[in-house]
Write a protein that holds these residues in place. Sequence first.
Motif, mmCIF file in Angstrom:
data_model
loop_
_atom_site.group_PDB
_atom_site.id
_atom_site.type_symbol
_atom_site.label_atom_id
_atom_site.label_comp_id
_atom_site.label_asym_id
_atom_site.label_seq_id
_atom_site.Cartn_x
_atom_site.Cartn_y
_atom_site.Cartn_z
ATOM 1 N N ASP A 15 97.296 2.099 31.679
ATOM 2 C CA ASP A 15 96.915 2.853 30.492
ATOM 3 C C ASP A 15 97.755 4.125 30.342
ATOM 4 O O ASP A 15 97.914 4.639 29.228
ATOM 5 N N ALA A 16 98.262 4.627 31.457
ATOM 6 C CA ALA A 16 99.064 5.852 31.424
ATOM 7 C C ALA A 16 100.030 5.856 32.602
ATOM 8 O O ALA A 16 99.748 5.295 33.665
ATOM 9 N N VAL A 17 101.168 6.512 32.386
ATOM 10 C CA VAL A 17 102.189 6.677 33.423
ATOM 11 C C VAL A 17 102.548 8.153 33.501
ATOM 12 O O VAL A 17 102.725 8.812 32.471
ATOM 13 N N THR A 18 102.665 8.676 34.715
ATOM 14 C CA THR A 18 103.209 10.018 34.922
ATOM 15 C C THR A 18 104.448 9.887 35.797
ATOM 16 O O THR A 18 104.520 8.997 36.651
ATOM 17 N N VAL A 19 105.416 10.785 35.569
ATOM 18 C CA VAL A 19 106.633 10.724 36.377
ATOM 19 C C VAL A 19 107.325 12.085 36.406
ATOM 20 O O VAL A 19 107.472 12.745 35.390
ATOM 21 N N ASN A 20 107.690 12.488 37.606
ATOM 22 C CA ASN A 20 108.486 13.687 37.845
ATOM 23 C C ASN A 20 109.781 13.213 38.497
ATOM 24 O O ASN A 20 109.902 13.217 39.726
ATOM 25 N N PRO A 21 110.753 12.776 37.682
ATOM 26 C CA PRO A 21 111.934 12.100 38.220
ATOM 27 C C PRO A 21 112.992 13.081 38.716
ATOM 28 O O PRO A 21 112.884 14.296 38.471
ATOM 29 N N PRO A 22 114.017 12.578 39.397
ATOM 30 C CA PRO A 22 115.163 13.431 39.733
ATOM 31 C C PRO A 22 115.778 13.971 38.442
ATOM 32 O O PRO A 22 115.896 13.243 37.456
ATOM 33 N N TYR A 23 116.169 15.239 38.458
ATOM 34 C CA TYR A 23 116.624 15.876 37.227
ATOM 35 C C TYR A 23 118.127 15.748 36.973
ATOM 36 O O TYR A 23 118.569 15.738 35.836
ATOM 37 N N MET A 24 118.925 15.682 38.045
ATOM 38 C CA MET A 24 120.369 15.832 37.887
ATOM 39 C C MET A 24 121.123 14.525 38.115
ATOM 40 O O MET A 24 120.853 13.815 39.093
ATOM 41 N N PRO A 25 122.072 14.201 37.230
ATOM 42 C CA PRO A 25 122.939 13.051 37.492
ATOM 43 C C PRO A 25 123.699 13.272 38.796
ATOM 44 O O PRO A 25 123.910 14.409 39.224
ATOM 45 N N VAL A 26 124.104 12.199 39.427
ATOM 46 C CA VAL A 26 124.795 12.299 40.713
ATOM 47 C C VAL A 26 126.077 13.112 40.594
ATOM 48 O O VAL A 26 126.469 13.815 41.521
ATOM 49 N N ALA A 66 111.276 1.458 33.327
ATOM 50 C CA ALA A 66 110.120 1.158 34.164
ATOM 51 C C ALA A 66 108.823 1.605 33.484
ATOM 52 O O ALA A 66 107.831 0.866 33.456
ATOM 53 N N CYS A 67 108.834 2.806 32.915
ATOM 54 C CA CYS A 67 107.653 3.316 32.221
ATOM 55 C C CYS A 67 107.270 2.410 31.062
ATOM 56 O O CYS A 67 106.091 2.086 30.858
ATOM 57 N N SER A 68 108.267 1.999 30.289
ATOM 58 C CA SER A 68 108.020 1.164 29.122
ATOM 59 C C SER A 68 107.431 -0.187 29.504
ATOM 60 O O SER A 68 106.545 -0.715 28.828
ATOM 61 N N ARG A 69 107.916 -0.746 30.593
ATOM 62 C CA ARG A 69 107.428 -2.054 31.019
ATOM 63 C C ARG A 69 106.020 -1.967 31.614
ATOM 64 O O ARG A 69 105.211 -2.891 31.460
ATOM 65 N N LEU A 70 105.724 -0.870 32.275
ATOM 66 C CA LEU A 70 104.450 -0.764 32.984
ATOM 67 C C LEU A 70 103.285 -0.380 32.080
ATOM 68 O O LEU A 70 102.154 -0.792 32.310
ATOM 69 N N VAL A 71 103.545 0.434 31.047
ATOM 70 C CA VAL A 71 102.454 0.945 30.220
ATOM 71 C C VAL A 71 102.112 -0.039 29.097
ATOM 72 O O VAL A 71 102.986 -0.736 28.564
ATOM 73 N N ARG A 72 100.856 -0.088 28.740
ATOM 74 C CA ARG A 72 100.420 -0.979 27.663
ATOM 75 C C ARG A 72 100.814 -0.393 26.302
ATOM 76 O O ARG A 72 101.037 0.815 26.184
ATOM 77 N N PRO A 73 100.892 -1.208 25.248
ATOM 78 C CA PRO A 73 101.106 -0.668 23.902
ATOM 79 C C PRO A 73 100.025 0.354 23.553
ATOM 80 O O PRO A 73 98.836 0.098 23.768
ATOM 81 N N GLY A 74 100.434 1.512 23.072
ATOM 82 C CA GLY A 74 99.488 2.579 22.782
ATOM 83 C C GLY A 74 99.200 3.470 23.968
ATOM 84 O O GLY A 74 98.554 4.512 23.838
ATOM 85 N N GLY A 75 99.678 3.078 25.166
ATOM 86 C CA GLY A 75 99.494 3.891 26.366
ATOM 87 C C GLY A 75 100.442 5.073 26.382
ATOM 88 O O GLY A 75 101.441 5.106 25.651
ATOM 89 N N LYS A 76 100.154 6.054 27.228
ATOM 90 C CA LYS A 76 100.914 7.304 27.265
ATOM 91 C C LYS A 76 101.809 7.378 28.498
ATOM 92 O O LYS A 76 101.416 6.965 29.592
ATOM 93 N N VAL A 77 102.991 7.949 28.301
ATOM 94 C CA VAL A 77 103.927 8.226 29.387
ATOM 95 C C VAL A 77 104.217 9.715 29.377
ATOM 96 O O VAL A 77 104.689 10.256 28.367
ATOM 97 N N SER A 78 103.937 10.400 30.470
ATOM 98 C CA SER A 78 104.139 11.848 30.558
ATOM 99 C C SER A 78 105.183 12.153 31.625
ATOM 100 O O SER A 78 105.124 11.621 32.738
ATOM 101 N N MET A 79 106.120 13.045 31.275
ATOM 102 C CA MET A 79 107.248 13.363 32.151
ATOM 103 C C MET A 79 107.512 14.864 32.153
ATOM 104 O O MET A 79 107.305 15.542 31.148
ATOM 105 N N VAL A 80 107.972 15.383 33.281
ATOM 106 C CA VAL A 80 108.480 16.749 33.349
ATOM 107 C C VAL A 80 109.954 16.663 33.709
ATOM 108 O O VAL A 80 110.366 15.837 34.526
#
Length: 238
Positions: free
Chosen positions: A120-131, A159-173
Amino acid sequence: MSEQITLAANERLDDLMTESGLKIIQSREVFSFSLDAVLLSRFASIPKHGRIVDLCTGNGVIPMLLTTRTNAKIDAVEIQPRLADMARRSVELNQLTEQITVIEQDLKLYPKLAGNGIYDAVTVNPPYMPVTAGEQNENEHYAIARHEIHCTLEDVAEACSRLVRPGGKVSMVHRPSRLLDIVETMRKWRLEPKRIQFVHPHANAEANMVLIEAMRDGKPDIKLLPPIMVYENGVQIV
């Protein structure tokens, strides 16, 4: 709270300053959580029940903080074995094993294993900088946390798009300097940005973080929320 917990060499217990008294295992040898994770846990729109996944979970701080806001089941996905182990022991310490499951896995592979649209929702705090950007830290754990070594922004959005349902939320910092890349990549993967909030060290400083929330298959309609100021007159207020 469990009374027995085994700490490895150079590990410590930190207080998450919650009403429920949550504590987390940390170490100077690996990347510790910072304010960005705390702010994301407060910003994210999450259901009271259902299923949530936190990608790039590190030592599991975001899932643990989310338990103060929801009764949903939370999966915490982390690729680094040491951090996944620390997260798992912190979950056990706080007696949250019925709500949080720590999964040691590459987020690029996880959707194939877990299934599409199951959260129903995804949260992610990914790596910020390209290699290629900046000097990578010699410490492998720090380098992986900061640089897109194991996953790029594109990998995260997919990954977020595949995991979350339609209408679900993806939150990122993330970093404000990557905002256009983030919006463009999210939209490519049918994640429509709906809320954006900038974080500033203080009123006269440029933003150094951005919180962004998108909806899977949402319609274009974005809200810019009031900015967050971390310090006011030299005193931390968030």
